[in-house]
Design an enzyme around this catalytic site. Structure first.
Site, PDB file in Angstrom:
ATOM      1  N   GLN A 101       0.834  -1.199   0.000  1.00 38.18           N
ATOM      2  CA  GLN A 101       0.000   0.000   0.000  1.00 38.18           C
ATOM      3  C   GLN A 101       0.871   1.252   0.000  1.00 38.18           C
ATOM      4  O   GLN A 101       0.351   2.361  -0.095  1.00 38.18           O
ATOM      5  CB  GLN A 101      -0.895   0.011   1.241  1.00 38.18           C
ATOM      6  N   VAL A 103       3.912   3.993  -1.159  1.00 32.30           N
ATOM      7  CA  VAL A 103       4.271   4.645  -2.423  1.00 32.30           C
ATOM      8  C   VAL A 103       5.732   5.071  -2.451  1.00 32.30           C
ATOM      9  O   VAL A 103       6.165   5.741  -3.382  1.00 32.30           O
ATOM     10  CB  VAL A 103       3.369   5.885  -2.667  1.00 32.30           C
ATOM     11  N   HIS A 119      -1.172   1.651  -4.573  1.00 28.90           N
ATOM     12  CA  HIS A 119      -1.455   3.088  -4.499  1.00 28.90           C
ATOM     13  C   HIS A 119      -0.496   3.923  -5.335  1.00 28.90           C
ATOM     14  O   HIS A 119      -0.348   5.121  -5.107  1.00 28.90           O
ATOM     15  CB  HIS A 119      -1.430   3.547  -3.039  1.00 28.90           C
TER      16      HIS A 119
END
Length: 251
Positions: A101, A103, A119
């Site tokens: 999840q 980045v 994401h």
């Protein structure tokens, strides 16, 4: 913890398709804040008002000023033991898929060869007009006026960070790959995720529904704790470091 680590290590070695999902807690040991604690990135602001497609289109100066303030420190972060152990497990063939999840790109920096980024990524940006992608250095600029807004070197369109913004759908290819991996998993690791955000929090549910066993490495309880075979409340880096030692894997 040692006895539980030993038991989990045996299960990992015996598994045919182990999958890991990482959340913000996997990167806190790199000095990065999480998003949902009292000291997280969204503590004093409504993120929807500034990190959204609407804000980027209508208030690009405010968008980029907030974006740079909140995210620029991630670009200099270094991998921690969590990223290094998971990369080592991939190299050893013990971990088949890694879903994140996050980045920040720290899994790749640690050497993970294949990462499903739900994401998006801070490592790139994309033109809103022509769709071309570029390295994130093009948006690493001070934005004080509209003249400073990062623009596409090909067509002049406004550049969008490679992360998934509010009001934006998650990348379909990443979701499809993550669902497929979860359904195939006979062992599913949750590392540093509170499991509060969908659809990622449904991936371990899918794994369990298809016969997979669940291991949770998280400091705080999650809604799936009752369905987990192993729960590690230590810092993820500490628990995974112990796992690597038990497996005889050097980082």
């Amino acid at each position: 913890m040692l006895e539980q680590i030993q038991d989990f290590a045996r299960a990992l070695q015996a598994s045919r398709y182990a999958v890991a999902l990482t959340g913000a807690g996997a990167s806190t040991e790199s000095g990065l804040p999480d998003f949902r604690s009292n000291t997280g990135l969204w503590k004093d602001v409504d993120p929807v008002s500034l990190i959204s497609m609407t804000a980027l289109r209508r208030r690009p100066v405010d968008f980029y000023r907030f974006y740079r303030m909140r995210f620029s420190h991630l670009w200099g972060a270094q991998p921690n033991p969590v990223h290094k152990v998971l990369a080592a497990l991939q190299r050893e063939g013990l971990l088949k898929r890694l879903i994140t999840q996050n980045v920040d790109g720290l899994h790749q920096a640690a050497g993970s060869p294949d990462v499903i980024e739900l994401h998006g990524s801070l490592r790139e940006c994309q033109c809103l007009r022509c769709g071309r992608r570029f390295p994130s250095r093009l948006i690493d600029v001070e934005v004080e006026t509209e003249a400073d807004i990062p623009r596409c070197p090909e067509c002049g369109g406004v550049l969008k960070p490679g992360v998934v913004l509010f009001e934006e759908a998650l990348p379909a290819d990443a979701i499809e790959a993550a669902i497929e991996a979860a359904m195939k998993a006979d062992l599913f690791l949750v590392v540093g995720s509170s499991l509060e955000v969908g659809p990622a929090n449904q991936l371990p549910v899918l794994a369990v529904q298809h016969g997979g066993r669940l291991a949770i490495f998280n400091l705080t309880p999650t809604f799936l704790d009752p369905r987990a075979t192993w729960i590690f409340r230590e810092k993820a880096g500490q628990a995974l470091g112990a796992l690597a030692a038990e497996l005889g894997i050097s980082l």
